[in-house]
Scaffold this motif. Structure first.
Motif, PDB file in Angstrom:
ATOM      1  N   SER A 359      73.598  81.154 -10.578  1.00 46.42           N
ATOM      2  CA  SER A 359      74.998  80.875 -10.860  1.00 46.42           C
ATOM      3  C   SER A 359      75.262  79.391 -11.137  1.00 46.42           C
ATOM      4  O   SER A 359      74.780  78.511 -10.423  1.00 46.42           O
ATOM      5  N   ASP A 360      76.074  79.132 -12.171  1.00 47.14           N
ATOM      6  CA  ASP A 360      76.534  77.776 -12.476  1.00 47.14           C
ATOM      7  C   ASP A 360      77.945  77.532 -11.966  1.00 47.14           C
ATOM      8  O   ASP A 360      78.609  76.574 -12.383  1.00 47.14           O
ATOM      9  N   ALA A 361      78.403  78.408 -11.059  1.00 44.00           N
ATOM     10  CA  ALA A 361      79.761  78.271 -10.538  1.00 44.00           C
ATOM     11  C   ALA A 361      79.937  76.919  -9.865  1.00 44.00           C
ATOM     12  O   ALA A 361      79.036  76.399  -9.211  1.00 44.00           O
ATOM     13  N   ASP A 362      81.118  76.359 -10.026  1.00 40.66           N
ATOM     14  CA  ASP A 362      81.476  75.097  -9.406  1.00 40.66           C
ATOM     15  C   ASP A 362      82.862  75.268  -8.790  1.00 40.66           C
ATOM     16  O   ASP A 362      83.828  75.491  -9.529  1.00 40.66           O
ATOM     17  N   PRO A 363      83.026  75.259  -7.455  1.00 39.06           N
ATOM     18  CA  PRO A 363      82.059  74.880  -6.419  1.00 39.06           C
ATOM     19  C   PRO A 363      80.838  75.812  -6.365  1.00 39.06           C
ATOM     20  O   PRO A 363      80.884  76.928  -6.846  1.00 39.06           O
ATOM     21  N   ILE A 364      79.807  75.333  -5.709  1.00 38.74           N
ATOM     22  CA  ILE A 364      78.516  75.997  -5.701  1.00 38.74           C
ATOM     23  C   ILE A 364      78.560  77.289  -4.886  1.00 38.74           C
ATOM     24  O   ILE A 364      79.064  77.320  -3.761  1.00 38.74           O
ATOM     25  N   HIS A 365      78.010  78.356  -5.480  1.00 39.16           N
ATOM     26  CA  HIS A 365      77.835  79.607  -4.740  1.00 39.16           C
ATOM     27  C   HIS A 365      76.594  79.462  -3.866  1.00 39.16           C
ATOM     28  O   HIS A 365      75.551  79.026  -4.333  1.00 39.16           O
ATOM     29  N   PRO A 366      76.653  79.849  -2.573  1.00 35.21           N
ATOM     30  CA  PRO A 366      75.479  79.686  -1.695  1.00 35.21           C
ATOM     31  C   PRO A 366      74.218  80.344  -2.232  1.00 35.21           C
ATOM     32  O   PRO A 366      73.109  79.857  -1.998  1.00 35.21           O
ATOM     33  N   MET A 367      74.358  81.437  -2.968  1.00 35.45           N
ATOM     34  CA  MET A 367      73.170  82.128  -3.466  1.00 35.45           C
ATOM     35  C   MET A 367      72.384  81.273  -4.450  1.00 35.45           C
ATOM     36  O   MET A 367      71.169  81.415  -4.571  1.00 35.45           O
ATOM     37  N   ARG A 368      73.045  80.379  -5.173  1.00 36.01           N
ATOM     38  CA  ARG A 368      72.321  79.515  -6.110  1.00 36.01           C
ATOM     39  C   ARG A 368      71.313  78.643  -5.355  1.00 36.01           C
ATOM     40  O   ARG A 368      70.221  78.348  -5.863  1.00 36.01           O
ATOM     41  N   ILE A 369      71.663  78.240  -4.153  1.00 36.87           N
ATOM     42  CA  ILE A 369      70.751  77.411  -3.354  1.00 36.87           C
ATOM     43  C   ILE A 369      69.452  78.162  -3.108  1.00 36.87           C
ATOM     44  O   ILE A 369      68.350  77.610  -3.248  1.00 36.87           O
ATOM     45  N   TYR A 370      69.553  79.445  -2.759  1.00 39.40           N
ATOM     46  CA  TYR A 370      68.346  80.227  -2.479  1.00 39.40           C
ATOM     47  C   TYR A 370      67.582  80.563  -3.749  1.00 39.40           C
ATOM     48  O   TYR A 370      66.346  80.684  -3.717  1.00 39.40           O
ATOM     49  N   GLY A 371      68.286  80.693  -4.850  1.00 36.57           N
ATOM     50  CA  GLY A 371      67.588  80.851  -6.117  1.00 36.57           C
ATOM     51  C   GLY A 371      66.710  79.659  -6.425  1.00 36.57           C
ATOM     52  O   GLY A 371      65.573  79.802  -6.910  1.00 36.57           O
ATOM     53  N   GLU A 372      67.200  78.446  -6.134  1.00 36.35           N
ATOM     54  CA  GLU A 372      66.414  77.234  -6.371  1.00 36.35           C
ATOM     55  C   GLU A 372      65.336  77.047  -5.311  1.00 36.35           C
ATOM     56  O   GLU A 372      64.221  76.629  -5.616  1.00 36.35           O
ATOM     57  N   LEU A 373      65.655  77.375  -4.047  1.00 38.49           N
ATOM     58  CA  LEU A 373      64.677  77.189  -2.973  1.00 38.49           C
ATOM     59  C   LEU A 373      63.455  78.079  -3.184  1.00 38.49           C
ATOM     60  O   LEU A 373      62.311  77.640  -2.976  1.00 38.49           O
ATOM     61  N   ASN A 374      63.673  79.316  -3.601  1.00 35.70           N
ATOM     62  CA  ASN A 374      62.549  80.227  -3.791  1.00 35.70           C
ATOM     63  C   ASN A 374      61.570  79.733  -4.846  1.00 35.70           C
ATOM     64  O   ASN A 374      60.391  80.100  -4.820  1.00 35.70           O
ATOM     65  N   LYS A 375      62.030  78.889  -5.745  1.00 33.28           N
ATOM     66  CA  LYS A 375      61.139  78.354  -6.783  1.00 33.28           C
ATOM     67  C   LYS A 375      60.140  77.345  -6.220  1.00 33.28           C
ATOM     68  O   LYS A 375      59.073  77.143  -6.813  1.00 33.28           O
ATOM     69  N   VAL A 376      60.472  76.719  -5.111  1.00 32.65           N
ATOM     70  CA  VAL A 376      59.628  75.626  -4.607  1.00 32.65           C
ATOM     71  C   VAL A 376      58.955  75.936  -3.276  1.00 32.65           C
ATOM     72  O   VAL A 376      58.173  75.125  -2.786  1.00 32.65           O
ATOM     73  N   ARG A 457      57.391  60.903  13.573  1.00 31.30           N
ATOM     74  CA  ARG A 457      56.840  61.027  12.216  1.00 31.30           C
ATOM     75  C   ARG A 457      56.580  62.492  11.869  1.00 31.30           C
ATOM     76  O   ARG A 457      55.462  62.891  11.529  1.00 31.30           O
ATOM     77  N   LEU A 458      57.647  63.275  11.912  1.00 29.42           N
ATOM     78  CA  LEU A 458      57.571  64.712  11.645  1.00 29.42           C
ATOM     79  C   LEU A 458      58.461  65.044  10.449  1.00 29.42           C
ATOM     80  O   LEU A 458      59.651  65.326  10.605  1.00 29.42           O
ATOM     81  N   PRO A 459      57.907  65.028   9.242  1.00 29.36           N
ATOM     82  CA  PRO A 459      58.732  65.311   8.063  1.00 29.36           C
ATOM     83  C   PRO A 459      59.156  66.772   7.992  1.00 29.36           C
ATOM     84  O   PRO A 459      58.343  67.685   8.160  1.00 29.36           O
ATOM     85  N   VAL A 460      60.429  66.989   7.755  1.00 27.61           N
ATOM     86  CA  VAL A 460      61.013  68.323   7.627  1.00 27.61           C
ATOM     87  C   VAL A 460      62.059  68.265   6.526  1.00 27.61           C
ATOM     88  O   VAL A 460      62.802  67.279   6.430  1.00 27.61           O
ATOM     89  N   VAL A 461      62.122  69.300   5.700  1.00 27.31           N
ATOM     90  CA  VAL A 461      63.189  69.400   4.701  1.00 27.31           C
ATOM     91  C   VAL A 461      64.329  70.207   5.307  1.00 27.31           C
ATOM     92  O   VAL A 461      64.144  71.355   5.717  1.00 27.31           O
ATOM     93  N   MET A 462      65.495  69.592   5.381  1.00 27.60           N
ATOM     94  CA  MET A 462      66.688  70.250   5.908  1.00 27.60           C
ATOM     95  C   MET A 462      67.664  70.495   4.763  1.00 27.60           C
ATOM     96  O   MET A 462      67.894  69.612   3.940  1.00 27.60           O
ATOM     97  N   ILE A 463      68.230  71.691   4.726  1.00 27.80           N
ATOM     98  CA  ILE A 463      69.215  72.045   3.707  1.00 27.80           C
ATOM     99  C   ILE A 463      70.470  72.493   4.426  1.00 27.80           C
ATOM    100  O   ILE A 463      70.443  73.459   5.200  1.00 27.80           O
ATOM    101  N   GLY A 516      68.088  71.865  -7.633  1.00 29.82           N
ATOM    102  CA  GLY A 516      66.642  71.884  -7.809  1.00 29.82           C
ATOM    103  C   GLY A 516      66.011  70.508  -7.720  1.00 29.82           C
ATOM    104  O   GLY A 516      65.048  70.305  -6.946  1.00 29.82           O
ATOM    105  N   PRO A 517      66.505  69.521  -8.482  1.00 32.86           N
ATOM    106  CA  PRO A 517      65.933  68.176  -8.366  1.00 32.86           C
ATOM    107  C   PRO A 517      66.043  67.588  -6.968  1.00 32.86           C
ATOM    108  O   PRO A 517      65.120  66.909  -6.497  1.00 32.86           O
ATOM    109  N   ALA A 518      67.153  67.844  -6.273  1.00 29.73           N
ATOM    110  CA  ALA A 518      67.302  67.319  -4.911  1.00 29.73           C
ATOM    111  C   ALA A 518      66.271  67.937  -3.975  1.00 29.73           C
ATOM    112  O   ALA A 518      65.691  67.242  -3.118  1.00 29.73           O
ATOM    113  N   LEU A 519      66.018  69.227  -4.105  1.00 37.14           N
ATOM    114  CA  LEU A 519      65.019  69.872  -3.260  1.00 37.14           C
ATOM    115  C   LEU A 519      63.631  69.298  -3.522  1.00 37.14           C
ATOM    116  O   LEU A 519      62.856  69.066  -2.585  1.00 37.14           O
ATOM    117  N   ARG A 520      63.317  69.042  -4.771  1.00 38.43           N
ATOM    118  CA  ARG A 520      62.002  68.470  -5.086  1.00 38.43           C
ATOM    119  C   ARG A 520      61.872  67.064  -4.509  1.00 38.43           C
ATOM    120  O   ARG A 520      60.812  66.690  -4.003  1.00 38.43           O
TER     121      ARG A 520
END
Length: 548
Positions: A359-376, A457-463, A516-520
């Motif tokens: 989804s390109d909806a603005d404001p962001i639909h939460p499902m778009r986040i998972y669409g991008e996360l699953n790619k990485v 020194r424990l790197p974790v990605v938080m969303i 997507g770029p932010a997650l990367r």
């Protein structure tokens, strides 16, 4: 001449014999000898910013490694701050030992600092809560704590130690590290379940967290594949059948539960997550027969009628049940129309959601986040959920590819588990991606422990799915009353700046094409990094009232 060992040395030695290599704690004088023992014996001490995170980290260690976790809490408020973590371990069946400080025996009853009798607070939420009987018996007491925590059904144990006892010399103690004997299931019970499978046309197999904790994941997968049973996983049962497996029908969960004529639930309670054990009855189907299988008789459901049940070592049960199915004449080909129907429903559901995942909806639909996360996400990524609406989407759209790689608070539903879980996951899986999914409400409980991630020194990605509200409360209140109160949070609050102030990295995302770029960038950063994503506050996770 070597100094005599004190009780803290002995407690640490016994803990190590049971596989503990990290002590999670927040500094307190009542438990200094335990720290000294850890230093003497090269046990890692990981100190956090709130005692709840220490217990949550110990619990996640137990769930990820299938070895006991250890938390050490100083007396009084240090111990009481850990209560929610112990309750969570209780509901999750996690083998956690919590060693608490206790005001001195010599001053007991006279009003010493932080004097309170802790064990009665823990009795309802532990397998055992007790006070050490003295410095001379510290080894036996700690061993009893670990042995009890590990015996089926696993769970937390609380042991507090008088301050003057734990500072005192203590005799050497050699741990027996006895492991409980596997509980053999009743062969007649397995034969009865096999007969139900022989009569069924639309069976369903539910695999819960205890299948993973019992190291029965291979036996469970072999059983499902041999007899062609569609599977819905629950909790840490996720990943036993990997994403894309033909028998995995999570996306057709509603149809599976609503139309099954036999549901076999293994290693998880028949609680609100599973409609309290009421299945079938949809689209003209009769109510389903229900079979409950657990690692101990105490875990079998008593609140609803069961067609059959069995308790024991879960691998032994799967092996025995497979043999019994052969004797009962179970024909896996008979289930193929049912499996095909569910597979088609799952495919249709995935196709229907594809547009929202992009989804390109603005404001962001939460499902778009998972669409991008699953790619990485890598195959061995550990995904942790700590939140309400936002994390509910994860449960639906993030399918682990391996077992033991999913953590959520479990049936107790305690928010604030996330940072403790993330700390433990980074230690337990040092080469894997660790992803923590936070609702903005949940972030407020434990975000200060980013400092712990940075210091150690424990790197974790938080969303963070940031919709500026308590979504699980705001939308229902509006539906019930036409208004809401106590449900608002600051819109687009800069949780990312909290993380950067503590020494990590982070950024605010307000446009879907930036996700997507932010997650990367987060995965490439090598530091604790929060991607703070502003989502549409009007969107609520769709729920039904049946629990399925």
């Amino acid at each position: 001449m070597e100094s005599p060992k004190h009780a803290g040395d002995i407690a640490v030695s016994v803990s190590q014999a049971y596989g503990v290599n990290t002590m999670f704690t927040l500094s307190g004088g009542h438990v200094f000898p335990l720290y000294d023992g850890a230093v003497h014996q090269n046990m890692r001490i990981l100190d956090v910013r709130h005692e709840q995170s220490a217990v949550f980290a110990a619990e996640a260690t137990a769930r990820l490694t299938r070895q006991p976790g250890l938390a050490v809490l100083t007396a009084g408020p240090g111990v009481t701050n850990g209560v929610s973590g112990v309750a969570t371990a209780h509901f999750n069946g996690s083998p956690v030992v919590v060693l608490g400080g206790r005001a001195p025996r010599s001053r007991w009853g006279s009003g010493a600092l932080q004097e309170i009798d802790h064990p009665p607070l823990f009795e309802p939420i532990t397998k055992l809560a007790f006070t050490g009987s003295g410095a001379d018996s510290i080894g036996q007491d700690v061993e009893m704590a670990f042995r009890t925590a590990l015996a089926p059904h696993r769970g937390p144990v609380f042991l507090d130690l008088y301050m003057d006892d734990v500072f005192s010399p203590s005799p050497e103690y050699v741990s027996e590290t006895l492991t409980p004997s596997p509980l053999e299931p009743d062969p007649e019970a397995l034969a009865g379940i096999a007969r139900l499978l022989a009569e069924a046309e639309r069976p369903l197999l539910v695999l819960g967290s205890d299948v993973w904790m019992e190291r029965a994941e291979e036996a469970a997968r072999d059983f499902a594949e041999e007899w062609r049973l569609p599977v819905v996983p629950n909790g840490q049962g996720r990943g036993i059948l990997p994403s894309g497996h033909e028998l995995l029908v999570t996306r057709a969960r509603g149809a599976a539960f609503g139309q099954a004529d036999l549901v076999i639930v293994v290693g998880t309670p028949l609680d609100f997550r599973l409609a309290y054990g009421w299945f079938g009855g949809k689209e003209g189907a009769p109510l389903a027969r229900v079979v409950h299988i657990a690692d101990a008789p105490s875990q079998l459901a008593t609140h609803t009628g069961l067609s059959a049940s069995a308790a024991g070592d879960l691998s032994v049960i799967f092996w025995g049940l497979s043999a019994a199915c052969g004797s009962a004449g179970v024909n896996p080909k008979a289930y193929e129309p049912w499996v095909s129907r569910l597979s088609e429903a799952a495919t249709a559901a995935a196709a229907g959601d594809a547009a929202l995942l992009r989804s390109d909806a603005d404001p962001i639909h939460p499902m778009r986040i998972y669409g991008e996360l699953n790619k990485v996400l890598a195959d061995d990524a550990v995904v942790i959920g700590d939140g309400g609406d936002f994390v509910s989407y994860a449960g639906k759209y993030v399918e682990p590819r391996r077992p033991g790689n999913w953590l959520d608070p479990g049936p107790y539903g305690c928010l604030g588990t996330g940072l403790g879980y993330a700390i433990a996951a980074r230690l337990a899986r040092p080469s894997s991606q660790v992803v923590l999914l936070l609702g903005d409400g949940a972030a407020g409980f434990s975000l200060m422990d980013v400092d712990t991630l940075v210091r150690h020194r424990l790197p974790v990605v938080m969303i963070c799915g940031n919709n500026g509200m308590w979504g699980l409360e705001k939308h229902p209140m509006q539906m019930l009353y036409g208004y809401d109160v106590a449900a608002e949070l600051q819109p687009q609050c800069r949780y990312d700046q909290v993380v950067t102030a503590l020494g990590g990295g982070g950024e605010l995302v307000t446009s879907p094409d930036e996700i997507g770029p932010a997650l990367r960038r987060a995965f490439d950063s090598g530091v604790p990094y929060l991607v703070n994503i502003a989502t549409d506050p009007a969107i609520a996770y769709p729920r039904n009232t049946t629990g399925v």
